[in-house]
Design an enzyme around this catalytic site. Structure first.
Site, PDB file in Angstrom:
ATOM      1  N   HIS A  79      74.815  49.230  99.751  1.00 18.50           N
ATOM      2  CA  HIS A  79      75.459  49.168  98.476  1.00 18.50           C
ATOM      3  C   HIS A  79      75.093  48.288  97.266  1.00 18.50           C
ATOM      4  CE1 HIS A  79      79.575  50.043  96.685  1.00 18.50           C
ATOM      5  NE2 HIS A  79      79.412  48.772  96.183  1.00 18.50           N
ATOM      6  N   GLU A  80      75.043  47.025  97.947  1.00 17.80           N
ATOM      7  CA  GLU A  80      74.704  45.942  96.842  1.00 17.80           C
ATOM      8  C   GLU A  80      73.260  46.129  96.187  1.00 17.80           C
ATOM      9  OE1 GLU A  80      76.963  44.361  95.849  1.00 17.80           O
ATOM     10  OE2 GLU A  80      78.571  44.629  97.444  1.00 17.80           O
TER      11      GLU A  80
ATOM     12  N   HIS B 244      73.272  48.363  93.482  1.00 21.67           N
ATOM     13  CA  HIS B 244      73.859  47.505  91.979  1.00 21.67           C
ATOM     14  C   HIS B 244      72.555  46.967  91.579  1.00 21.67           C
ATOM     15  CE1 HIS B 244      78.053  48.435  92.314  1.00 21.67           C
ATOM     16  NE2 HIS B 244      78.396  47.714  93.478  1.00 21.67           N
TER      17      HIS B 244
END
Length: 307
Positions: A219-220, A223
């Protein structure tokens, strides 16, 4: 040991129960959106629900970035140069421990985290190669939160490589935070802050269940590759909706657990609960969309490739 997730959303839906909890305060940041979010967890050690404290670009900033990316890609056509559509990203892993030994990871956990990233991104043309792993014992770094002097000091001391190299820091920032990241567009003005911070117990085999299969990292890194949350902006339609990706169904708010059949924006289809950029359990998320793939390529080409 390599981690490979079973890609069966119905089974995941049966196993995952919806998890909804109250959220705590926001984290502030600068206008250029250096921080993307402060993911929070509710795990076996009593952490808060994943989510909250989300910090992303304003509508105006997102629009400016997309115009800049579009202009860059158009210039590449004039120059008869293709956009980057994949490649191998070198990873520098910085393991932070405190003086009591908390935060210690095994080599297998770090290898498994890289394997999880490859499992998630290989289908979209990207792979990750661990080129260095260092261990730092520092109590200030270990508990440094997003936007703090401790974070700045840690990254200034440890970050390696250039814009297209991924620096991952494992630590225990407190407040239930699972991690945070920087956007590609932030590298130009704040190169030393670039990277991803992860709660060490969110790595595969850690104690932050149900967020301990390594997809906080997925997920990170999403980003870091330029993606917003699928619920960014709520029920917005079309290519200019909140996450700036046309093919992710809009959703009014973040999803927790694995709520199969959830539909918070009735006209756009079921919520993308299996998408890596939602807030569902690690076992529930397993995909990016084609539009997200194209966005990652465009953002990497504009802000990271050979920078």
């Amino acid at each position: 040991m390599s981690i490979s997730k079973q890609r069966m959303s119905l089974m995941v839906g049966i196993l995952g129960a919806a998890l909804v909890g109250a959220c705590s305060g926001d984290i502030t940041t600068t206008d250029d959106g250096t921080l993307t979010d402060g993911e929070q967890a509710q795990g076996s050690d009593g952490l808060l629900p994943r989510g909250c404290a989300t910090v992303e670009h304003s509508d105006a900033e997102r629009q400016r970035i997309d115009e800049e990316v579009h202009a860059h890609l158009e210039q590449l056509k004039v120059d008869r140069t293709s956009a980057v559509a994949g490649g191998t990203i070198n990873v520098y892993f910085h393991e932070i421990r405190n003086t009591s030994g908390a935060g210690a990871l095994t080599a297998a956990q770090i290898a498994d985290q890289i394997a999880v990233l490859n499992d998630a991104y290989n289908a979209y043309g990207w792979s990750f190669n661990l080129v260095a792993h260092d261990v730092t014992v520092n109590n200030t770094y270990f508990t440094a939160g997003p936007g703090t002097s401790g974070e700045t000091s840690m990254k200034n001391a440890l970050r390696q490589g250039s814009a297209d190299d991924l620096n991952i820091y494992s630590s225990s920032p407190g407040g239930g935070l699972l991690g945070w990241a920087t956007f590609p567009s932030s590298y130009r003005t704040q190169p030393k802050k670039d990277g991803v911070v992860l709660l060490y117990s969110s790595l595969p085999g850690g104690s932050a269940a149900p967020y301990n299969e390594g997809d906080t990292g997925t997920h990170e890194v999403g980003h870091w590759m330029g993606l917003y949350h699928t619920f960014q902006g709520g029920c917005k339609d079309g290519s200019t909706k909140g996450d700036m990706v046309a093919d992710t169904p809009a959703e009014r708010s973040a999803a927790y657990g694995c709520p199969v059949g959830r539909n918070t924006c009735n006209s756009t289809g079921l919520d993308p609960i299996e998408n890596f950029m939602d807030y569902t359990d690690d076992s529930c998320m397993f995909e990016f969309s084609a539009g997200q793939d194209a966005r990652m390529d465009a953002q990497f080409t504009t802000y990271r490739y050979n920078k």
